[in-house]
Scaffold this active site. Structure first.
Site, PDB file in Angstrom:
ATOM      1  N   GLU A  81      -4.297 -11.958   4.306  1.00  0.00           N
ATOM      2  CA  GLU A  81      -3.495 -11.428   5.342  1.00  0.00           C
ATOM      3  C   GLU A  81      -4.353 -11.037   6.351  1.00  0.00           C
ATOM      4  O   GLU A  81      -5.122  -9.827   6.160  1.00  0.00           O
ATOM      5  CB  GLU A  81      -2.747 -10.149   4.944  1.00  0.00           C
ATOM      6  N   ASP A  97      -3.623  -9.129   0.196  1.00  0.00           N
ATOM      7  CA  ASP A  97      -3.005  -7.878   1.091  1.00  0.00           C
ATOM      8  C   ASP A  97      -4.170  -7.252   1.878  1.00  0.00           C
ATOM      9  O   ASP A  97      -5.007  -6.843   1.322  1.00  0.00           O
ATOM     10  CB  ASP A  97      -2.215  -6.906   0.391  1.00  0.00           C
ATOM     11  N   ASP A 120       6.591   1.200  -1.254  1.00  0.00           N
ATOM     12  CA  ASP A 120       6.486   0.229  -0.368  1.00  0.00           C
ATOM     13  C   ASP A 120       6.756  -1.292  -0.881  1.00  0.00           C
ATOM     14  O   ASP A 120       6.213  -2.251  -0.860  1.00  0.00           O
ATOM     15  CB  ASP A 120       5.019   0.227   0.041  1.00  0.00           C
TER      16      ASP A 120
HETATM   17  C1  NOJ Z   1       0.657  -5.532   4.153  1.00  0.00           C
HETATM   18  C2  NOJ Z   1       2.008  -6.115   3.419  1.00  0.00           C
HETATM   19  O1  NOJ Z   1       2.414  -7.179   3.994  1.00  0.00           O
HETATM   20  C3  NOJ Z   1       3.232  -4.788   4.003  1.00  0.00           C
HETATM   21  O2  NOJ Z   1       4.274  -5.281   3.574  1.00  0.00           O
HETATM   22  C4  NOJ Z   1       2.523  -3.585   3.120  1.00  0.00           C
HETATM   23  O3  NOJ Z   1       3.356  -2.388   3.494  1.00  0.00           O
HETATM   24  C5  NOJ Z   1       1.218  -3.158   3.536  1.00  0.00           C
HETATM   25  N1  NOJ Z   1       0.433  -4.464   3.431  1.00  0.00           N
HETATM   26  C6  NOJ Z   1       0.619  -2.231   2.510  1.00  0.00           C
HETATM   27  O4  NOJ Z   1       0.272  -2.733   1.228  1.00  0.00           O
END
Ligand code: NOJ
Ligand code: CA
Length: 544
Positions: free
Chosen positions: A283, A243, A102
């Site tokens: 976030e 995050d 990811d």
């Molecule tokens: C939010 C991040 O901005 C995103 O890119 C990521 O895939 C997810 N969180 C999981 O960490």
């Protein structure tokens, strides 16, 4: 260059009207006085309220060892470019070791550097170089989950009695009565539970199966992750982008910002508050930003304004200001005192702003102006200042369309790499959309961004001045006032490519001020003020 339309020329004839032809060439650099004032504003604990933050994907910034992958020395070499652009802080997307399922949001070691990007010495050199240029550095803190290759998970999955057995969220069945939530989103798969044969149990994950959720009901996890934050603060980072922080703890009735998660965030804030001048940005969620601020003092310093940042395209493509108006109104009055909005028009999780604007430059520029002129700390996603186009290559997932390498020059490799094969193909039109070409073009997106950042610089009103939304009687016009004790501005942005006029009560407009940005006319007559805006236009008037 936009034309002055006849209707505007008419308005210009009125004596109480202010307006002008488009300001010839606004400066691309702040004055020494602005810089001196900015230095003051950016010193001390409130620095983040006055900063412009640049979101950098190290992998796509600049490659110095020819492996096709951007690295920390590469980003260090671009600090002068960022400084000249007007950037005060950089948010680094994850830089830690990762199997890259990811894009680094699957961390295998919280206290080391991804070898593709360099080593800890390279990070320390980057941090020192940034600080020497008075650029702060925020790192991405990904605490909800680790990679399945993290040593803790390797140990946890091995047996029910291992040292880390209870560090993740396990169940005998693919569900649990005390966890009342499903998958996080379709792109991360349909199942939130994956079977681990060694334990003959399922583990919980909100994202990819390679991203097991940590168990925050285990005090050892709480302690270790808070220590992780300390580790980076001790290194000297200026704070964090946190995050999916709302997802840390689950319960039967909810999995998002439940009281246990709020309690953890307060503890994390307590850690930051032991260090001077640190800040963290959440976030947050598209559907709710306010809870991330807590009392305004005990949780996040900033939270992303996704209601505007991820939906501005609807305002421009649908022609109605409601989306933007509602988002800005919430930021104006709906947050607790002390909260600082973080505005944006792009990120690594959404399509490139160029795509959202459907390739229409004026929409892009007007959207950026709203983000820069609202009451917020603006975040600029790397390449946004160029109008970087989408790519079509995919290494991780479709979000890679907005994660392509920076294009610095026209030459093969675009100054990003000497490798014939960058880790991900460049976006479309990189021959034209690059720093070299745009640097020399007074009408380029880069020039526009430099002007925008230079214009704001050193004026506290943009970061912290009051925001007063104006109720214009034309839904194609979005207008607001920004004011503090020193000065006041009226901002008007058109959502339409046709000329527009609209009236507002003059109380907040104070007087027909001087046109200092863009192109429009403002006529004050008695209790009413009339705005006359050319198609696709915008303007800022200094009204006090
Ligand atoms: C939010 C991040 O901005 C995103 O890119 C990521 O895939 C997810 N969180 C999981 O960490
Ligand atoms: Ca490299």
């Amino acid at each position: 260059m936009r034309k002055v339309l006849p209707v505007l020329a008419l308005a210009l004839a009125c004596s109480s009207t202010r307006g002008a032809a488009p300001a010839a060439a606004l400066p691309t650099h702040a004055t020494p006085e602005q810089d001196a004032r900015a230095d003051q504003l950016l010193t001390g604990p409130d620095w983040y309220r006055h900063a412009v933050v640049y979101e950098a994907y190290v992998r796509s910034m600049s490659d110095t060892n020819g492996d096709g992958i951007g690295d920390l020395p590469g980003l260090t070499s671009k600090l002068d470019y960022l400084k000249t652009l007007g950037v005060d802080a950089i948010w680094l997307m994850p830089i830690m070791p990762t199997p890259f399922k990811d894009s680094g949001y699957d961390i295998a070691d919280y206290r080391a550097i991804n070898p593709d990007y360099g080593d800890m010495a390279a990070f320390e050199a980057f941090l020192a170089a940034a600080h020497a240029k008075k650029i702060r550095v925020l790192v991405d803190l990904v605490l909800n989950h680790t990679s399945d290759q993290h040593a803790w998970f390797k140990d946890s999955r091995a047996s029910k009695t291992s040292a880390h057995a209870d560090w993740y969220v396990w169940s005998d069945t693919p569900s649990r009565a005390d966890i009342g939530c499903g998958t996080y989103g379709p792109q991360f798969g349909e199942q939130a539970w994956t079977l681990e044969p060694a334990r003959n149990q399922y583990y919980f994950h909100r994202f990819y199966p390679q991203q097991p959720d940590l168990n925050y009901r285990n005090p050892a996890v709480v302690k270790e992750t808070l220590d992780t934050a300390k580790f980076w603060l001790d290194k000297g980072v200026d704070g964090f982008r946190c995050d999916v922080i709302g997802l840390l703890v689950e319960s039967a009735t909810g999995c998002d910002m439940i009281p246990e998660t709020l309690d953890y965030i307060r503890q994390l804030r307590g850690v930051l508050d032991r260090y001077p001048d640190r800040a963290m940005v959440a976030e947050s969620k598209i559907t709710s930003v306010t809870p991330y601020f807590g009392s305004g003092k005990d949780m996040f310093h900033m939270a992303f304004d996704f209601p505007y940042g991820y939906f501005w395209g609807l305002a421009f493509n649908g022609g109605s200001r409601k989306i933007a108006f509602d988002a800005l109104s919430t930021a104006a009055t709906g947050y607790p005192p002390g909260a600082q909005d973080a505005s944006l028009i792009g990120s690594h999780d959404v399509q490139r702003a160029w795509t959202i604007a459907r390739g229409v430059a004026w929409k892009y520029r007007r959207a950026a102006e709203i983000s820069m002129f609202t009451k917020a700390t603006p975040f600029v996603y790397y390449g946004e200042e160029l109008g970087l186009r989408a790519g079509s290559g995919v290494v991780v997932d479709t979000r890679d369309s907005a994660r392509t390498p920076m294009a610095w020059t026209r030459a093969p490799g675009h100054g990003f790499t000497t490798s014939p094969k960058p880790w991900l193909d460049f976006g479309e039109a990189a021959d034209e959309t690059n720093v070299e070409i745009e640097d020399a073009d007074p009408s380029s997106m880069l020039t526009f961004y430099r002007q925008l950042l230079a214009f704001r610089r050193g004026h506290a009103v943009w970061g912290t001045g009051d925001l007063v939304m104006l109720d214009v009687d034309n839904p194609a016009l979005l207008a607001f006032v920004r004011k503090n004790a020193e000065e006041a501005y009226l901002v008007v942005v058109s959502l339409s490519e046709d000329p527009q006029e609209g009236s507002v009560a003059a109380t907040e407009v104070m007087r027909a001020g001087e046109l200092v940005w863009g192109n429009a006319a403002l006529t004050v007559a008695g209790a009413s003020a009339r705005l006359t805006v050319p198609g696709a236009g915008s303007a800022v008037f200094k009204v006090r």
